[in-house]
Motif scaffolding. Structure first.
Motif, PDB file in Angstrom:
ATOM      1  N   VAL A 313      14.260 119.082 -36.787  1.00  0.00           N
ATOM      2  CA  VAL A 313      15.535 118.377 -37.211  1.00  0.00           C
ATOM      3  C   VAL A 313      16.209 119.115 -38.328  1.00  0.00           C
ATOM      4  N   ARG A 314      15.591 119.777 -38.972  1.00  0.00           N
ATOM      5  CA  ARG A 314      16.354 120.423 -40.070  1.00  0.00           C
ATOM      6  C   ARG A 314      17.038 121.867 -39.450  1.00  0.00           C
ATOM      7  N   ALA A 315      16.537 122.333 -38.500  1.00  0.00           N
ATOM      8  CA  ALA A 315      17.103 123.516 -37.930  1.00  0.00           C
ATOM      9  C   ALA A 315      18.280 123.172 -37.159  1.00  0.00           C
ATOM     10  N   ALA A 316      18.221 121.873 -36.492  1.00  0.00           N
ATOM     11  CA  ALA A 316      19.391 121.377 -35.564  1.00  0.00           C
ATOM     12  C   ALA A 316      20.452 121.260 -36.502  1.00  0.00           C
ATOM     13  N   ARG A 317      20.339 120.391 -37.511  1.00  0.00           N
ATOM     14  CA  ARG A 317      21.241 119.948 -38.537  1.00  0.00           C
ATOM     15  C   ARG A 317      21.870 121.264 -39.115  1.00  0.00           C
ATOM     16  N   TYR A 337      10.690 123.197 -29.209  1.00  0.00           N
ATOM     17  CA  TYR A 337      11.205 121.951 -29.395  1.00  0.00           C
ATOM     18  C   TYR A 337      12.595 122.181 -28.770  1.00  0.00           C
ATOM     19  N   THR A 338      13.086 120.682 -28.184  1.00  0.00           N
ATOM     20  CA  THR A 338      14.407 120.657 -27.796  1.00  0.00           C
ATOM     21  C   THR A 338      15.096 119.551 -28.560  1.00  0.00           C
ATOM     22  N   VAL A 339      16.047 119.850 -29.262  1.00  0.00           N
ATOM     23  CA  VAL A 339      16.850 118.776 -30.047  1.00  0.00           C
ATOM     24  C   VAL A 339      18.174 118.685 -29.638  1.00  0.00           C
ATOM     25  N   LYS A 340      18.566 117.426 -29.210  1.00  0.00           N
ATOM     26  CA  LYS A 340      19.752 117.314 -28.562  1.00  0.00           C
ATOM     27  C   LYS A 340      20.703 116.149 -29.196  1.00  0.00           C
ATOM     28  N   GLU A 341      21.849 116.144 -29.309  1.00  0.00           N
ATOM     29  CA  GLU A 341      22.850 115.048 -29.941  1.00  0.00           C
ATOM     30  C   GLU A 341      22.885 113.971 -28.678  1.00  0.00           C
ATOM     31  N   ASP A 342      22.971 112.974 -29.317  1.00  0.00           N
ATOM     32  CA  ASP A 342      23.353 111.890 -28.171  1.00  0.00           C
ATOM     33  C   ASP A 342      24.402 110.888 -28.567  1.00  0.00           C
ATOM     34  N   SER A 352      22.867 120.925 -27.795  1.00  0.00           N
ATOM     35  CA  SER A 352      21.278 120.987 -27.859  1.00  0.00           C
ATOM     36  C   SER A 352      20.914 122.450 -28.397  1.00  0.00           C
ATOM     37  N   VAL A 353      19.784 122.386 -29.238  1.00  0.00           N
ATOM     38  CA  VAL A 353      19.279 123.574 -29.679  1.00  0.00           C
ATOM     39  C   VAL A 353      18.019 123.582 -29.126  1.00  0.00           C
ATOM     40  N   ALA A 354      17.335 124.898 -29.178  1.00  0.00           N
ATOM     41  CA  ALA A 354      15.733 124.942 -28.893  1.00  0.00           C
ATOM     42  C   ALA A 354      15.213 125.513 -30.380  1.00  0.00           C
ATOM     43  N   VAL A 355      14.062 125.118 -30.670  1.00  0.00           N
ATOM     44  CA  VAL A 355      13.441 125.574 -32.116  1.00  0.00           C
ATOM     45  C   VAL A 355      12.172 125.806 -32.037  1.00  0.00           C
ATOM     46  N   ASP A 356      11.930 127.118 -32.482  1.00  0.00           N
ATOM     47  CA  ASP A 356      10.482 127.734 -32.234  1.00  0.00           C
ATOM     48  C   ASP A 356       9.769 126.663 -33.390  1.00  0.00           C
ATOM     49  N   PRO A 357       8.557 126.493 -32.898  1.00  0.00           N
ATOM     50  CA  PRO A 357       7.660 125.350 -33.552  1.00  0.00           C
ATOM     51  C   PRO A 357       6.948 126.287 -34.632  1.00  0.00           C
ATOM     52  N   ASP A 358       6.993 127.412 -34.697  1.00  0.00           N
ATOM     53  CA  ASP A 358       6.213 128.135 -35.829  1.00  0.00           C
ATOM     54  C   ASP A 358       7.178 128.598 -36.844  1.00  0.00           C
ATOM     55  N   THR A 365      20.949 128.164 -28.006  1.00  0.00           N
ATOM     56  CA  THR A 365      21.988 126.735 -28.372  1.00  0.00           C
ATOM     57  C   THR A 365      22.854 126.580 -27.058  1.00  0.00           C
ATOM     58  N   LEU A 366      23.045 125.549 -26.887  1.00  0.00           N
ATOM     59  CA  LEU A 366      23.903 125.181 -25.606  1.00  0.00           C
ATOM     60  C   LEU A 366      24.991 123.970 -26.296  1.00  0.00           C
ATOM     61  N   ARG A 367      26.264 124.407 -26.265  1.00  0.00           N
ATOM     62  CA  ARG A 367      27.358 123.542 -26.448  1.00  0.00           C
ATOM     63  C   ARG A 367      27.768 122.867 -25.492  1.00  0.00           C
ATOM     64  N   PHE A 368      28.302 121.551 -25.803  1.00  0.00           N
ATOM     65  CA  PHE A 368      28.823 120.723 -24.754  1.00  0.00           C
ATOM     66  C   PHE A 368      30.069 121.296 -24.393  1.00  0.00           C
ATOM     67  N   ASP A 369      31.072 121.932 -25.411  1.00  0.00           N
ATOM     68  CA  ASP A 369      32.219 122.950 -24.753  1.00  0.00           C
ATOM     69  C   ASP A 369      31.970 123.787 -23.794  1.00  0.00           C
TER      70      ASP A 369
END
Length: 489
Positions: A313-317, A337-342, A352-358, A365-369
């Motif tokens: 979550v910190r990485a996504a923010r 990890y997958t973190v996606k805005e909703d 949405s972003v993917a975050v390395d668990p380590d 990163t994937l932007r809606f735009d």
């Protein structure tokens, strides 16, 4: 006019004899008037058929859809205990890892699949589990107070929908009849646009030569009581509701059972499917398996999972994601990890972003735009269909559309009844359409019937009945002619 019933227009005038304007039995015409007369007969007949036969499907869809429009407020009232908390003053949120640990104790047989952060300081955290014995598509969600880690309750959920909204959603989609019931809503969506388009053509076409704009746009409350007054309300309300109903038909088809598959294949063919962020970690083959993670994710993962849900979550923010976040744990070794805005209200936020668990670093990163245009339109359309895109105004608009459709269906049946004794437009109108118009129209309809099976199946039944009734009518007319000849002799 959008809706469903027969007599959007006046009773069909008798066909002129062949040679006058071409609308006779030869099926050819030399004037636009004759062409329109033949097309109007087909439209009137099809509008009548769809109104009588498909009308009940549309009525059920409209009523259940109307009920669904108030579900967000009902859900907030019924489940306030699970959804809302007292943030107090100066209270700090507990780490997600501790909230998840508390939720896992309340669902001991569950497998963690997703964590959903609250939208505001007074919203609970949702921790979602797969659990044995649940219906297909359903999960078990634990609602956790993010400040004191108290589990406020657990509910069986369908996606984001809590039990009440899930029940009405199921009612609208399939009448609680499973896959069999989905056919009803697909029939309604497949024919709603036909009723709308056909009704528009009939209503506007009948008034194109009258130079009375008001009678086209508005009903005639001063018209004589009876069919004419009902027709004026049916047509005018349908005109104003047409755009919204066409949108509901199109978006409803996108997730239907059969037509939805066609839509998905077309989007894939045009490279417009909804994309997903890549969760594959770079250099996966060089990573060595380490100890277990601090949080249970339902599958073995590579590395130490030092980041955990909090780090994700910190990485996504840090990457700019905001609002409600859905966090999905790694699905296996070498995945992120997958973190996606909703945020599905306007403006839509679906980054949405993917975050390395380590390491806790963003790996993709994937932007809606950057979504394809059709994927964006699909997202906006579906959210508008569910009343999410513009919040309360969206819900009110949907409720008005549902009420308009219900009224037009009832007005249509009323016109049918008032049309006695000849309650149906005459069959066989297609015989009066010139071949140069009928041939391409037939090809277009055949293609639509192929791609939209629940448009095609009723259409075949309609054509078969129309041909049979036309043949019976012509035979009776011929027998009557012979009888008159014999009497004269």
């Amino acid at each position: 006019m959008t809706s469903t019933l027969a007599g959007v227009q006046r009773e069909e005038p008798p066909a002129p004899p062949p040679g006058k304007d071409g609308a006779g039995g030869t099926g050819s015409t030399g004037s636009n008037g004759g062409t329109w007369r033949g097309l109007r007969r087909i439209l009137l007949r099809a509008h009548f058929f769809a109104g009588v036969v498909i009308g009940p499907f549309l009525l059920v869809a409209a009523v259940t859809g109307l009920l669904y429009t108030v579900m967000p407020q009902v859900e907030q009232a019924v489940y306030r205990h699970e959804l809302k908390v007292d943030p107090g003053s100066g209270r700090e949120r507990a780490p997600l890892a501790e909230q998840i640990a508390a939720a896992e104790k309340s669902v001991p047989d569950g497998t963690l699949t997703e964590v959903r952060t609250g939208a505001g300081p007074d919203d609970s955290t949702r921790v979602v589990f797969e659990e044995p014995g649940l219906r297909e598509g359903y999960t078990r969600t634990a609602f956790v107070n993010p400040y004191d880690r108290e589990v406020l309750g657990t509910l069986e959920t369908f996606g984001q929908w809590l039990p009440v909204r899930a029940w009405f959603d199921d009612l609208h989609r399939n009448l609680h009849l499973g896959d069999l019931g989905r056919n009803y809503s697909e029939i309604a969506a497949s024919w709603l646009w036909v009723e709308v388009a056909g009704g528009l053509a009939l209503w506007i076409g009948a008034r194109r030569s009258r130079a009375r704009l008001r009678r086209t746009l508005l009903p005639e409350p001063g018209a004589p009581a009876g069919r004419r007054r009902v027709r004026s309300w049916h047509g005018a309300v349908g005109l104003w509701a047409a755009a919204g109903l066409l949108g509901l038909s199109a978006t409803g088809l996108t997730w239907s059972a059969y037509a939805g598959t066609t839509v998905d294949s077309l989007r894939s063919r045009f490279d417009s499917a909804t994309p997903a962020v890549s969760t594959e970690l770079p250099g996966t083959e060089r990573r060595s398996a380490g100890g277990g993670g601090s949080e249970r994710a339902g599958s073995e993962r590579a590395g130490s999972d030092a980041a955990g849900f909090d780090g994700a979550v910190r990485a996504a923010r840090g990457a700019g994601l905001g609002g409600v976040l859905e966090v999905t744990p790694p699905s296996g070794k070498g995945t992120a990890y997958t973190v996606k805005e909703d945020t599905r209200s306007w403006p839509v936020r679906q980054d949405s972003v993917a975050v390395d668990p380590d390491t806790g670093k963003v790996t993709a990163t994937l932007r809606f735009d950057d979504y394809p245009v059709l994927a964006k339109l699909s997202r906006w359309g579906i959210d508008a269909h569910m009343g999410l895109l513009f919040g309360l105004p969206n819900q009110i608009a949907l409720a008005l559309l549902a009420l308009a459709l219900i009224a037009m269906i009832l007005w249509g049946y009323r016109m049918w009844w008032l049309r006695r004794p000849g309650r149906a437009p005459a069959p066989g109108g297609w015989r009066h359409v010139p071949g140069k118009v009928l041939a391409p129209a037939a090809v277009a309809v055949a293609l639509l019937a192929y791609w939209l099976p629940w448009f095609g199946i009723p259409l075949v039944l309609f054509l078969a009945s129309d041909l049979a009734l036309g043949a019976v009518r012509r035979r009776r007319a011929g027998d009557g002619g012979r009888d008159r000849t014999e009497v004269a002799a």
